[in-house]
Design a protein around this motif. Structure first.
Motif, PDB file in Angstrom:
ATOM      1  N   GLY A 130       0.849  -1.188   0.000  1.00 61.13           N
ATOM      2  CA  GLY A 130       0.000   0.000   0.000  1.00 61.13           C
ATOM      3  C   GLY A 130       0.878   1.230   0.000  1.00 61.13           C
ATOM      4  O   GLY A 130       1.826   1.322   0.791  1.00 61.13           O
ATOM      5  N   LEU A 131       0.624   2.155  -0.924  1.00 59.99           N
ATOM      6  CA  LEU A 131       1.463   3.349  -1.034  1.00 59.99           C
ATOM      7  C   LEU A 131       0.580   4.550  -1.342  1.00 59.99           C
ATOM      8  O   LEU A 131      -0.493   4.411  -1.931  1.00 59.99           O
ATOM      9  CB  LEU A 131       2.483   3.191  -2.166  1.00 59.99           C
ATOM     10  N   ARG A 149       2.369  10.191 -14.812  1.00 62.09           N
ATOM     11  CA  ARG A 149       2.989   9.053 -15.485  1.00 62.09           C
ATOM     12  C   ARG A 149       4.128   8.463 -14.640  1.00 62.09           C
ATOM     13  O   ARG A 149       4.290   7.243 -14.570  1.00 62.09           O
ATOM     14  CB  ARG A 149       3.504   9.494 -16.852  1.00 62.09           C
ATOM     15  N   ARG A 150       4.904   9.351 -14.004  1.00 63.20           N
ATOM     16  CA  ARG A 150       5.956   8.863 -13.097  1.00 63.20           C
ATOM     17  C   ARG A 150       5.347   8.033 -11.978  1.00 63.20           C
ATOM     18  O   ARG A 150       5.890   6.998 -11.589  1.00 63.20           O
ATOM     19  CB  ARG A 150       6.727  10.045 -12.492  1.00 63.20           C
ATOM     20  N   ILE A 151       4.213   8.523 -11.446  1.00 68.13           N
ATOM     21  CA  ILE A 151       3.539   7.795 -10.370  1.00 68.13           C
ATOM     22  C   ILE A 151       3.146   6.400 -10.859  1.00 68.13           C
ATOM     23  O   ILE A 151       3.335   5.392 -10.156  1.00 68.13           O
ATOM     24  CB  ILE A 151       2.277   8.558  -9.910  1.00 68.13           C
ATOM     25  N   ALA A 152       2.633   6.349 -12.092  1.00 65.53           N
ATOM     26  CA  ALA A 152       2.230   5.051 -12.643  1.00 65.53           C
ATOM     27  C   ALA A 152       3.432   4.120 -12.732  1.00 65.53           C
ATOM     28  O   ALA A 152       3.329   2.919 -12.434  1.00 65.53           O
ATOM     29  CB  ALA A 152       1.608   5.244 -14.021  1.00 65.53           C
ATOM     30  N   HIS A 153       4.601   4.670 -13.113  1.00 68.46           N
ATOM     31  CA  HIS A 153       5.797   3.820 -13.196  1.00 68.46           C
ATOM     32  C   HIS A 153       6.229   3.349 -11.809  1.00 68.46           C
ATOM     33  O   HIS A 153       6.637   2.205 -11.623  1.00 68.46           O
ATOM     34  CB  HIS A 153       6.937   4.586 -13.874  1.00 68.46           C
ATOM     35  N   LEU A 154       6.145   4.260 -10.826  1.00 68.39           N
ATOM     36  CA  LEU A 154       6.536   3.879  -9.456  1.00 68.39           C
ATOM     37  C   LEU A 154       5.604   2.800  -8.919  1.00 68.39           C
ATOM     38  O   LEU A 154       6.039   1.874  -8.218  1.00 68.39           O
ATOM     39  CB  LEU A 154       6.528   5.114  -8.546  1.00 68.39           C
ATOM     40  N   ILE A 155       4.310   2.919  -9.249  1.00 67.15           N
ATOM     41  CA  ILE A 155       3.356   1.898  -8.818  1.00 67.15           C
ATOM     42  C   ILE A 155       3.683   0.567  -9.499  1.00 67.15           C
ATOM     43  O   ILE A 155       3.680  -0.495  -8.872  1.00 67.15           O
ATOM     44  CB  ILE A 155       1.911   2.346  -9.124  1.00 67.15           C
ATOM     45  N   SER A 156       4.016   0.640 -10.799  1.00 66.31           N
ATOM     46  CA  SER A 156       4.399  -0.572 -11.529  1.00 66.31           C
ATOM     47  C   SER A 156       5.613  -1.225 -10.868  1.00 66.31           C
ATOM     48  O   SER A 156       5.671  -2.449 -10.714  1.00 66.31           O
ATOM     49  CB  SER A 156       4.725  -0.240 -12.986  1.00 66.31           C
TER      50      SER A 156
END
Lengths: 452, 287
Positions: free
Chosen positions: A139-140, A150-157
């Motif tokens: 959980g983040l 988009r950076r957030i999406a990469h960090l979540i990935s």
């Protein structure tokens, strides 16, 4: 004081017998070895995030899309079709109904929520669930400018990848490469940089001069590469933030095949003098130059081990082009490739356990890996021309470039970037706006820091 | 000097004598080698020797009953349609099991007459007794059984499809040859079937580093209908927090178990598989 001693005496035998009793049935337990399993990608459901207000609605869908794309391209996950989802993002605000996800065979589930805060920042919350165990695995929450979605999406990935594979993710990374346009006879080559998924593509040089072999600095926003800007090919350093270019070292001749040391303080490269190429390093702070090889053969393509203690390079000192490993001071150089064919462009894995290379044998090119002692050679790809492997920061994926000729003499056709998994599976093209060659993967966290 | 001559003469005579006498011995020893195929027959022996193990079992049965986590089953029963039936059979079946077990001991002599129908059993009835008295030999036979079971795979596999089917119907319907196996050790074909079922559900942790360190042992507690009695238990639980690669591997193994239940096993042998230790070993797959 005596009481415990007596207790020990009295209870002691009982404890001992209890242990024996406990051990006896344990040996009777049916034991089964499971040595085979499914190697198919892991089925995962990435739900559209729940937008708690209108402001976060677009990001809620876009982030889920980027995460889905990242996981799918990795080859390790099989994101399920959203049309099969039973539960809506809104319904999962508290906790998902795991039975609904088991039915569609999802083993993991990613959910999240986006909120536009009053100060204009975007709040992205993300959770990863183990569907069969019915537990939250990660959980983040992120706070950032909405443009950084988009950076957030990469960090979540990365978080999903890391939690489910145990390995660090490589989605929040960039690729620098040589963008190629124009006919073969008058090729224009420009330095270009993009996100690992092809987004945010931009050109760093204008194509006035030929550029080759760009490499990322492990510690700073810099790229070292080969440019014909001064007539003869020379090694340059390019600062991504400022756009500044600088020739490296005052060598009386051609320098090429540059690469940073793991600490980012040195650049190692080849220098040609009197038709003989040897390997040199240059300290970026003191500007001191050191010569590492002194053979009469062509020594080139040096690459440091991740701990900085050794260097791999290729040399024809043995008659044909082969791979060698030496200590960082140039001592103890020994050959590690002995199979048929020629070997070139060795690159040490960020894990340290493997060296990737280009191999040429019987008119075909291969990308392969071997251990630093030369054992365990495996070829991962094969084509008319495969060349220039570069490692993803987690040492699991390789990127390289491939030329597919359209004519029999090998001319024509396109040069494109490809990636392949360390297992040799999941070979796929990396989408670039133009033709492309010489890719180099950025180290992890090379992108500018993100406001959280 | 004379002694030397005498000694050498004696040795030569002895060598000649051994040469003459030894050769016929070699010739005779060959038939003994031919008899060795008995090893193959050990397969059935193993099943019978294991049958002697029910004796220690009662102790084990005393422990599992205290497993309270039926609370965990309750949510599952709401999620999965077949589950609601679980609690009832569990209570009803567990009781009969304790009863049938003592009869097994008494029933052993009955089996011996039954097994003679198989060619092998004549020689074997004796070893089981020895094994029952001495626990240590069992351990050696334990491994030998497995090897023998592997050798025996091909013939058994034919009967494998029968085995899972029989438990669904009342156990008595099973074929006459299967009946004497009731309450005995789970056969290799049944283990193979269970293994295949789990292997279909196990998504191997991809790209794991040092696969040899990622062997995961999981203890699985089952109801008579093959469903999980409680959460699968990772044996080396302590490593979960410290080693993310191990945690990934362990979770993938646990997921395989959770995804695969209920397991198809013969109900007659429930005491044998009510608790199973699964060893997930990705080395072969990851190379």
């Amino acid at each position: 004081m005596r009481a415990p001693a007596i207790l020990k005496r009295v209870i002691g035998p009982f404890v001992a017998s209890a242990v024996v009793l406990a051990a006896a049935p344990a040996s009777a337990v049916l034991k089964i070895d499971i040595t085979q399993g499914v190697v198919d990608p892991l089925p995962i459901a990435v739900s559209v995030f729940h937008a708690t207000d209108e402001g976060g609605r677009k990001a809620a869908r876009d982030i889920a899309d980027v995460v889905t794309g990242n996981l799918e391209r990795s080859g390790l996950f099989r994101p399920l079709d959203r049309r099969a989802f039973i539960q809506t993002p809104e319904a999962m605000k508290v906790q998902p109904r795991f039975a609904d996800w088991r039915v569609i065979d999802a083993q993991a589930l990613a959910t999240g929520a986006t909120t536009m805060l009053e100060d204009g920042r975007l709040r992205v919350e993300f959770r990863l669930w183990d569907v069969f165990a019915g537990q939250q695995m990660a959980g983040l929450a992120y706070f950032t400018a909405p443009s950084n979605w988009r950076r957030i999406a990469h960090l979540i990935s990365d978080a999903i990848y890391q939690r489910l594979t145990g390995e660090a993710g490589y989605f929040d990374t960039r690729i620098v490469y040589v963008a190629e346009t124009g006919p073969q006879t008058a090729r224009i080559k420009r330095l270009a940089i993009m996100d690992q998924d092809g987004a945010h593509n931009r050109y760093l040089t204008d194509g006035q001069y030929l550029v080759l072999t760009p490499r990322f600095s492990p510690t700073s926003q810099e790229i070292t590469y080969l440019s014909y800007r001064q007539g003869t090919p020379r090694v340059f350093i390019y600062n991504i933030d400022t756009g500044q270019q600088e020739v490296l070292g005052d060598f009386p001749g051609m320098t090429f095949a540059p690469r940073f040391s793991p600490d980012g303080n040195k650049v190692i490269m080849s220098f040609i003098k009197d038709d003989n190429s040897d390997i040199y390093t240059m300290d970026l702070r003191t500007r001191q130059i050191a010569r590492l090889t002194r053979s009469s053969a062509i020594d080139t393509s040096p690459s440091y081990s991740p701990d900085g203690s050794r260097i791999t390079f290729n040399s024809d000192r043995g008659g044909t082009q082969q791979l060698y490993v030496m200590n960082v001071d140039g001592s103890n150089a020994h050959r590690i490739s002995f199979a048929r064919g020629r070997y070139a462009t060795p690159v040490w894995s960020p894990r340290g356990d493997l060296i990737a290379f280009t191999k040429f044998v019987q008119g075909r090119f291969f990308i392969g890996v071997m251990r630093p002692d030369g054992s365990g050679e495996r070829l991962l790809t094969e084509s008319f021309l495969d060349e220039g492997p570069t490692w993803a920061p987690n040492g699991r994926v390789l990127m390289f470039f491939r030329q597919r000729p359209t004519r029999r003499d090998g001319s024509g056709g396109e040069t494109r970037l490809y990636s392949v998994d360390l297992t040799g599976h999941n070979e796929r093209r990396v989408v670039t706006p133009t033709q492309a060659s010489d890719p180099a993967w950025s180290p992890p966290g090379s992108a500018p820091p993100l406001l959280r | 000097m004379r002694n030397g001559v005498l000694i050498s003469a004696v040795i030569h005579m002895a060598a000649l004598w051994i040469g003459f006498v030894g050769l016929p011995d070699w010739a005779h020893s060959e038939p003994e080698l031919v008899e060795q195929p008995v090893i193959v027959e050990l397969v059935t022996v193993s099943e019978e020797t294991r049958a002697a193990r029910p004796k220690p079992e009662p102790v084990k049965e005393d422990r599992p009953p205290p497993n309270p986590p039926r609370k965990l089953e309750a949510p599952r029963s709401t999620e999965a349609p077949p589950a609601p039936a679980e609690p009832e059979p569990e209570d009803t079946v567990v009781v009969p099991e304790t009863k049938p077990e003592p009869p097994k001991k008494t029933a052993k002599p009955k089996r011996k007459p039954a097994s003679p129908s198989r060619k092998v059993a004549k020689a074997k009835p004796a070893p089981p007794k020895a094994a029952a008295t001495a626990p240590e030999p069992k351990k050696y036979k334990f491994d030998a059984d497995r090897i023998a079971a592997l050798v025996d795979k091909t013939p058994r596999k034919r009967s494998a499809p029968d085995a899972p089917e029989t438990p669904r119907t009342p156990p008595k319907v099973t074929s006459p040859t299967a009946q004497p196996l009731e309450g005995q050790q789970v056969t290799s074909s049944e283990v193979d079937a269970l293994r295949a079922q789990i292997e279909r559900c196990w998504h191997i942790p991809a790209g794991a580093r040092d696969a040899e360190n990622l062997v995961v042992e999981i203890r699985v507690f089952l109801n008579p209908d093959g469903s999980l009695r409680r959460e699968p238990q990772i044996v080396d639980d302590g490593r979960m927090a410290a080693d993310p690669f191990f945690r990934t591997a362990a979770e993938s193994a646990a997921r395989a178990v959770l995804k695969c239940e209920p397991f198809k096993m013969p109900i007659a042998k429930y005491p044998r598989w009510r608790e199973i230790e699964l060893r997930f070993d990705p080395r072969e797959m990851l190379g």
